[in-house]
Design a protein around this motif. Structure first.
Motif, PDB file in Angstrom:
ATOM      1  N   ARG A   1      29.335  41.087 -10.100  1.00  0.00           N
ATOM      2  CA  ARG A   1      28.994  42.205  -9.159  1.00  0.00           C
ATOM      3  C   ARG A   1      30.119  42.944  -8.662  1.00  0.00           C
ATOM      4  NH1 ARG A   1      25.672  38.754  -5.017  1.00  0.00           N
ATOM      5  NH2 ARG A   1      27.758  38.575  -4.051  1.00  0.00           N
ATOM      6  N   GLU A   2      31.176  42.414  -8.473  1.00  0.00           N
ATOM      7  CA  GLU A   2      32.431  43.422  -8.027  1.00  0.00           C
ATOM      8  C   GLU A   2      33.178  44.053  -9.243  1.00  0.00           C
ATOM      9  OE1 GLU A   2      33.017  43.995  -4.985  1.00  0.00           O
ATOM     10  OE2 GLU A   2      31.516  42.900  -4.224  1.00  0.00           O
ATOM     11  N   GLY A   3      32.609  43.798 -10.444  1.00  0.00           N
ATOM     12  CA  GLY A   3      33.388  44.341 -11.502  1.00  0.00           C
ATOM     13  C   GLY A   3      34.522  43.861 -11.793  1.00  0.00           C
ATOM     14  N   ILE A   4      34.738  42.471 -11.638  1.00  0.00           N
ATOM     15  CA  ILE A   4      35.946  41.698 -11.987  1.00  0.00           C
ATOM     16  C   ILE A   4      35.609  40.726 -13.100  1.00  0.00           C
ATOM     17  CG2 ILE A   4      37.810  40.097 -11.069  1.00  0.00           C
ATOM     18  CD1 ILE A   4      36.914  40.975  -8.412  1.00  0.00           C
ATOM     19  N   LYS A   5      36.617  40.982 -14.152  1.00  0.00           N
ATOM     20  CA  LYS A   5      36.201  40.194 -15.335  1.00  0.00           C
ATOM     21  C   LYS A   5      36.426  38.756 -14.973  1.00  0.00           C
ATOM     22  CE  LYS A   5      37.754  39.727 -20.126  1.00  0.00           C
ATOM     23  NZ  LYS A   5      38.881  38.780 -20.456  1.00  0.00           N
ATOM     24  N   ASN A   6      35.350  37.860 -15.507  1.00  0.00           N
ATOM     25  CA  ASN A   6      35.395  36.596 -15.181  1.00  0.00           C
ATOM     26  C   ASN A   6      36.436  35.637 -15.885  1.00  0.00           C
ATOM     27  OD1 ASN A   6      34.473  33.778 -14.689  1.00  0.00           O
ATOM     28  ND2 ASN A   6      33.001  34.190 -16.580  1.00  0.00           N
ATOM     29  N   THR A   7      37.569  35.230 -15.376  1.00  0.00           N
ATOM     30  CA  THR A   7      38.235  34.206 -16.226  1.00  0.00           C
ATOM     31  C   THR A   7      38.385  32.805 -15.295  1.00  0.00           C
ATOM     32  OG1 THR A   7      40.442  34.588 -14.817  1.00  0.00           O
ATOM     33  CG2 THR A   7      39.724  36.203 -16.638  1.00  0.00           C
ATOM     34  N   LYS A   8      38.627  31.873 -16.324  1.00  0.00           N
ATOM     35  CA  LYS A   8      38.724  30.290 -15.759  1.00  0.00           C
ATOM     36  C   LYS A   8      39.592  30.278 -14.516  1.00  0.00           C
ATOM     37  CE  LYS A   8      41.190  27.228 -17.741  1.00  0.00           C
ATOM     38  NZ  LYS A   8      41.846  26.641 -18.949  1.00  0.00           N
ATOM     39  N   HIS A   9      40.678  30.966 -14.148  1.00  0.00           N
ATOM     40  CA  HIS A   9      41.780  30.938 -13.073  1.00  0.00           C
ATOM     41  C   HIS A   9      41.144  31.585 -11.873  1.00  0.00           C
ATOM     42  CE1 HIS A   9      45.311  30.476 -15.766  1.00  0.00           C
ATOM     43  NE2 HIS A   9      44.875  29.415 -15.594  1.00  0.00           N
ATOM     44  N   ARG A  10      40.319  32.732 -12.395  1.00  0.00           N
ATOM     45  CA  ARG A  10      39.704  33.516 -11.125  1.00  0.00           C
ATOM     46  C   ARG A  10      38.534  32.787 -10.485  1.00  0.00           C
ATOM     47  NH1 ARG A  10      39.668  39.045 -14.453  1.00  0.00           N
ATOM     48  NH2 ARG A  10      41.907  39.769 -13.526  1.00  0.00           N
ATOM     49  N   THR A  11      37.610  32.264 -11.437  1.00  0.00           N
ATOM     50  CA  THR A  11      36.595  31.285 -10.527  1.00  0.00           C
ATOM     51  C   THR A  11      37.441  30.125  -9.763  1.00  0.00           C
ATOM     52  OG1 THR A  11      36.290  30.391 -12.960  1.00  0.00           O
ATOM     53  CG2 THR A  11      34.469  31.833 -12.138  1.00  0.00           C
TER      54      THR A  11
END
Ligand SMILES: [Zn+2]
Ligand SMILES: [Zn+2]
Length: 154
Positions: A14-24
């Motif tokens: 929704r925020e246009g941020i690419k989903n990565t393992k670290h980010r989640t």
């Protein structure tokens, strides 16, 4: 079991941020924590979950989240260290112990009435506020009193 209501992948998308393992993983740590954390604390918790992360990635990710308002960045009163907390979009305040850096959540907001009064009195629309309360927690207070007492005996 409590039902998981937050979908981190959706939130990032929704925020246009690419989903990565670290980010989640970072979002999850912040969301599950009931008090704001420093980047170092987040880094330490991450190392338990995933080994391949460095400090600069943590900082970069936190700044991205802060710029998107997913996390709230603030500065600790006594040493100015940056603190990050998940933005639950709900209103709450903390008491900060300057002895041990513990944060105690307080449910009540004492500013609400003041805001209403200011709005009426000077016609000022308040959109938000920050309130920092600091001092010594129960444990630190006892410790301080004990050491002060030792001093008197000398
Ligand atoms: Zn304390
Ligand atoms: Zn408040």
């Amino acid at each position: 079991m409590l039902e998981k209501t937050i979908n981190y992948k959706e939130l990032l998308k929704r925020e246009g941020i690419k989903n990565t393992k670290h980010r989640t993983a970072i979002l999850e740590i912040l969301e599950e924590s009931d008090s704001p954390k420093t980047a170092e604390q987040i880094f330490m918790s991450l190392k338990d979950k995933t080994s391949s992360i460095d400090m600069s990635t943590v900082y970069r990710t936190l700044d991205t989240f802060a710029s998107k308002n997913l996390v709230i960045k603030s500065n600790r009163v006594d040493d100015g260290k940056a603190l990050y907390e998940f933005n639950h979009h709900e209103h709450k305040h903390h008491l900060l112990c300057v002895g041990c850096h513990k944060l105690i959540l307080i449910e009540d907001c004492p500013i609400g009435e003041l805001q209403q009064m200011l709005k009426r009195k000077i016609d000022f629309d308040i959109t938000g506020h920050k309130l920092e309360i600091y001092g010594y927690c129960h444990d630190c207070k006892n410790f301080k009193m004990a050491s002060a007492h030792d001093g008197e005996d000398v």
